[in-house]
Design an enzyme around this catalytic site. Sequence first.
Site, short mmCIF file in Angstrom:
data_model
loop_
_atom_site.label_atom_id
_atom_site.label_comp_id
_atom_site.label_asym_id
_atom_site.label_seq_id
_atom_site.Cartn_x
_atom_site.Cartn_y
_atom_site.Cartn_z
N MET A 45 0.84 -1.20 0.00
CA MET A 45 0.00 0.00 0.00
C MET A 45 0.88 1.25 0.00
O MET A 45 0.38 2.36 0.27
CB MET A 45 -0.94 -0.01 1.21
N MET A 63 8.39 -2.35 11.89
CA MET A 63 8.18 -1.25 10.95
C MET A 63 6.78 -1.34 10.37
O MET A 63 6.29 -2.42 10.06
CB MET A 63 9.21 -1.32 9.83
N ASP A 102 2.22 -9.29 9.09
CA ASP A 102 0.77 -9.48 8.97
C ASP A 102 0.52 -10.98 8.87
O ASP A 102 0.22 -11.51 7.81
CB ASP A 102 0.26 -8.73 7.74
N HIS A 116 9.04 -3.31 3.76
CA HIS A 116 8.67 -3.52 2.35
C HIS A 116 9.92 -3.83 1.52
O HIS A 116 9.91 -4.73 0.68
CB HIS A 116 8.03 -2.26 1.77
N HIS A 165 8.87 1.37 3.64
CA HIS A 165 9.92 1.36 4.67
C HIS A 165 10.78 0.12 4.46
O HIS A 165 10.54 -0.65 3.51
CB HIS A 165 9.29 1.41 6.07
N ARG A 183 1.97 2.78 9.43
CA ARG A 183 1.11 3.42 10.43
C ARG A 183 1.90 3.97 11.62
O ARG A 183 1.33 4.70 12.43
CB ARG A 183 0.04 2.44 10.92
#
Length: 275
Positions: free
Chosen positions: A25, A179, A145, A32, A29, A182
Amino acid sequence: MKVIREIDEMKREKLGRPSGFVPTMGYLHDGHLSLVRRSVGDNSSTVVSIFVNPTQFGPGEDYDRYPRDEGRDLSLLEKEGVDVVFIPRARDMYPAGFDTWVEVRGITDRLEGEKRPGHFRGVATVVLKLFNIVKPDRAYFGEKDYQQLLVIKKMVRELDLDIEIIPCPTVREEDGLAMSSRNTYLTPEERKVAPVIYRSLLLGRELYMKGERDAGVIKREMERLLCSEPLISIDYISVSDPDTLAELSEIKDRARILVAVRLGKARLIDNIAIP
Ligand code: AMP
């Protein structure tokens, strides 16, 4: 590095094989980028998507204020040697009248699925659409996640998709905070408190290592630590089966501890493997 915004153009793109895909999304950081590096290392081509997916946000969640910085994201991805960045528009992904949904049942009943009704339906639907548009050989997802990773694996297995899902470890700040895009919601004061989330997970694992097998005891000790920070409110602490996410009362040989907390305007999640 090619930037593609049209779905049809992405569908027609001839990718070097094998090709790796990292859906994001944006507001990238090092978490990712660790997925991106893994994909660039493993594959002949890498596609990264940037799409803040409206259908995975509930009413009153942070879709409108979710952080975005396309220019910065593109320059980071260029440096990593990414071949294609796919940035579809929401109105093209979900044209008027769109009403086809992917529901991965069972594993979505609890935790994030329970706290965020409809969230995983939005995630599974957009990821299947992205898989069909990009047609990668492999796709990279973060263990940060964890429930999402299990949902995607189950969808791929049960819908017979020919895509290998590669789980990647959680990347943390030096003080342990996982990290997350949000994290930018945190005030300096909240940011100082935030590492207690990971410390609570480490405490849970340490209790297990010292011989504790009662999940209730582990959760109570973690709760005590988290509650020592008045800015934090707990959404859930769970000791779950690492494959089914069923809640465990007793840990046999493997488990996953997962937490979700609210800290100021942010809702943060993290998890750890047991042992
Ligand atoms: P997001 O942009 O938050 O949707 O995340 C895109 C991908 O990056 C997902 O597979 C996430 O699990 C993964 N990711 C996010 N944060 C981290 C992190 N701290 N470490 C590893 N992977 C992450």
